[in-house]
Design a protein around this motif. Structure first.
Motif, PDB file in Angstrom:
ATOM      1  N   MET A   1      -0.739   8.343  39.112  1.00 37.90           N
ATOM      2  CA  MET A   1       0.345   9.133  38.521  1.00 37.90           C
ATOM      3  C   MET A   1       0.034  10.602  38.698  1.00 37.90           C
ATOM      4  SD  MET A   1       1.099  10.786  35.245  1.00 37.90           S
ATOM      5  CE  MET A   1       2.665  11.340  34.632  1.00 37.90           C
ATOM      6  N   SER A   2       1.029  11.396  39.005  1.00 38.93           N
ATOM      7  CA  SER A   2       0.876  12.840  39.000  1.00 38.93           C
ATOM      8  C   SER A   2       1.957  13.412  38.104  1.00 38.93           C
ATOM      9  CB  SER A   2       0.984  13.406  40.413  1.00 38.93           C
ATOM     10  OG  SER A   2       2.251  13.113  40.946  1.00 38.93           O
ATOM     11  N   GLY A   3       1.699  14.568  37.583  1.00 40.67           N
ATOM     12  CA  GLY A   3       2.629  15.172  36.650  1.00 40.67           C
ATOM     13  C   GLY A   3       1.871  15.714  35.461  1.00 40.67           C
TER      14      GLY A   3
ATOM     15  N   ALA B   1       7.448  21.631  27.110  1.00 38.01           N
ATOM     16  CA  ALA B   1       8.641  22.341  27.566  1.00 38.01           C
ATOM     17  C   ALA B   1       8.284  23.714  28.115  1.00 38.01           C
ATOM     18  CB  ALA B   1       9.643  22.468  26.418  1.00 38.01           C
ATOM     19  N   ALA B   2       7.361  24.408  27.467  1.00 33.15           N
ATOM     20  CA  ALA B   2       6.945  25.735  27.938  1.00 33.15           C
ATOM     21  C   ALA B   2       6.242  25.641  29.282  1.00 33.15           C
ATOM     22  CB  ALA B   2       6.035  26.395  26.910  1.00 33.15           C
ATOM     23  N   THR B   3       5.453  24.588  29.467  1.00 28.28           N
ATOM     24  CA  THR B   3       4.730  24.418  30.727  1.00 28.28           C
ATOM     25  C   THR B   3       5.686  24.132  31.876  1.00 28.28           C
ATOM     26  OG1 THR B   3       2.797  23.578  29.528  1.00 28.28           O
ATOM     27  CG2 THR B   3       2.907  23.116  31.888  1.00 28.28           C
ATOM     28  N   THR B   4       6.617  23.220  31.669  1.00 23.71           N
ATOM     29  CA  THR B   4       7.566  22.888  32.743  1.00 23.71           C
ATOM     30  C   THR B   4       8.483  24.080  33.035  1.00 23.71           C
ATOM     31  OG1 THR B   4       9.034  21.831  31.124  1.00 23.71           O
ATOM     32  CG2 THR B   4       7.500  20.405  32.306  1.00 23.71           C
TER      33      THR B   4
ATOM     34  N   PRO C   1       7.156  15.349  36.390  1.00 23.40           N
ATOM     35  CA  PRO C   1       7.165  14.177  35.505  1.00 23.40           C
ATOM     36  C   PRO C   1       6.288  14.424  34.280  1.00 23.40           C
ATOM     37  CG  PRO C   1       6.748  13.534  37.786  1.00 23.40           C
ATOM     38  CD  PRO C   1       6.662  15.035  37.738  1.00 23.40           C
ATOM     39  N   VAL C   2       6.794  14.080  33.112  1.00 23.43           N
ATOM     40  CA  VAL C   2       6.052  14.263  31.864  1.00 23.43           C
ATOM     41  C   VAL C   2       5.885  12.900  31.201  1.00 23.43           C
ATOM     42  CG1 VAL C   2       6.000  15.369  29.598  1.00 23.43           C
ATOM     43  CG2 VAL C   2       6.966  16.601  31.566  1.00 23.43           C
ATOM     44  N   GLU C   3       4.647  12.525  30.963  1.00 21.99           N
ATOM     45  CA  GLU C   3       4.334  11.250  30.318  1.00 21.99           C
ATOM     46  C   GLU C   3       3.770  11.529  28.929  1.00 21.99           C
ATOM     47  OE1 GLU C   3       4.066   7.081  30.053  1.00 21.99           O
ATOM     48  OE2 GLU C   3       4.849   8.244  31.748  1.00 21.99           O
ATOM     49  N   HIS C   4       4.492  11.073  27.892  1.00 22.08           N
ATOM     50  CA  HIS C   4       4.028  11.267  26.515  1.00 22.08           C
ATOM     51  C   HIS C   4       3.201  10.061  26.078  1.00 22.08           C
ATOM     52  CE1 HIS C   4       6.448  14.856  25.559  1.00 22.08           C
ATOM     53  NE2 HIS C   4       7.299  14.346  26.421  1.00 22.08           N
TER      54      HIS C   4
ATOM     55  N   THR D   1      -5.456  10.068  32.956  1.00 21.72           N
ATOM     56  CA  THR D   1      -6.505  10.351  33.935  1.00 21.72           C
ATOM     57  C   THR D   1      -5.949  10.661  35.320  1.00 21.72           C
ATOM     58  OG1 THR D   1      -6.781   7.974  34.387  1.00 21.72           O
ATOM     59  CG2 THR D   1      -8.201   8.961  32.697  1.00 21.72           C
ATOM     60  N   GLY D   2      -4.685  10.303  35.573  1.00 22.17           N
ATOM     61  CA  GLY D   2      -4.096  10.583  36.872  1.00 22.17           C
ATOM     62  C   GLY D   2      -3.178  11.781  36.896  1.00 22.17           C
TER      63      GLY D   2
END
Length: 200
Positions: A1-3, A26-29, A37-40, A71-72
């Motif tokens: 996974m990347s993001g 949100a500030a980072t994106t 891609p954002v994984e919570h 980790t990815g």
């Protein structure tokens, strides 16, 4: 996974810890200026699996997918509530079950919430040493939010400024990080005929 992976260790629903984590993401994106891609990862949802992984030595089921998302990822946001002047036990145990070296060189934005502003020092005396030990790369600005930071007025404005600055720092580290090497050494095997030709 990347993001971008966002780890939140809040115990309640809703929680100020998750709220802070969402605003940091949100500030980072926004600072990146592109879709990422954002994984919570809500540690509350994996509490039993985290303990099981600590006992057995490996994650399984949906929790394994959460670990792989962290980790990815290209960058990590890690936010914990502060209890007894340090990060929560759930937060610490999650990072205890990761493989050694799993976060090496990973850009990390640190955040914390607590019932009083006096607990803000937990980021520097507890969280930064933890991520230094994990050989991650925390950004210079960390964000702590006390109850008064969520109200209207100067405190709220100050929190927004700190969130924007921290998000921009994480975005810059993500952009500067070299592309990860392939993790599977067998992804591009040498053709068998080529092996035979070279082995004569």
């Amino acid at each position: 996974m990347s993001g971008l992976a966002v780890v939140s260790a809040g115990l309640g629903q809703p929680s100020s810890t998750r709220l802070l984590a969402d605003r940091l993401a949100a500030a980072t994106t926004a600072a990146l200026g592109r879709d990422l891609p954002v994984e919570h990862v809500e540690l509350r949802d994996h509490a039993h699996a985290i303990v099981d992984a600590a006992l057995t030595g490996f994650p399984s089921g949906p929790f394994r997918a959460a670990v792989e998302a962290v980790t990815g990822a290209d960058g990590l946001i890690a936010v914990t509530p502060v209890f007894n002047a340090t990060y929560s036990g759930l937060f610490k145990t999650f990072f205890d079950v990761l493989e050694p070296g799993a976060l090496e060189g990973r850009p990390v934005l640190l955040g914390a919430t607590g019932g009083t502003a006096r607990h803000s020092l937990a980021i520097d005396h507890a969280m930064r040493p933890l991520f230094a030990y994990l050989r991650a790369a925390p950004v210079p600005t960390a964000v702590y939010a006390a109850p008064e930071d969520w109200g209207a007025g100067a405190a709220q404005s100050d929190l927004a400024d700190r969130i924007a600055r921290a998000g921009a720092e994480l975005a810059a580290l993500i952009e500067a990080r070299p592309a990860a090497a392939k993790s599977d050494p067998y992804e591009d095997p040498v053709p068998f005929a080529e092996l035979l030709a070279g082995g004569g």
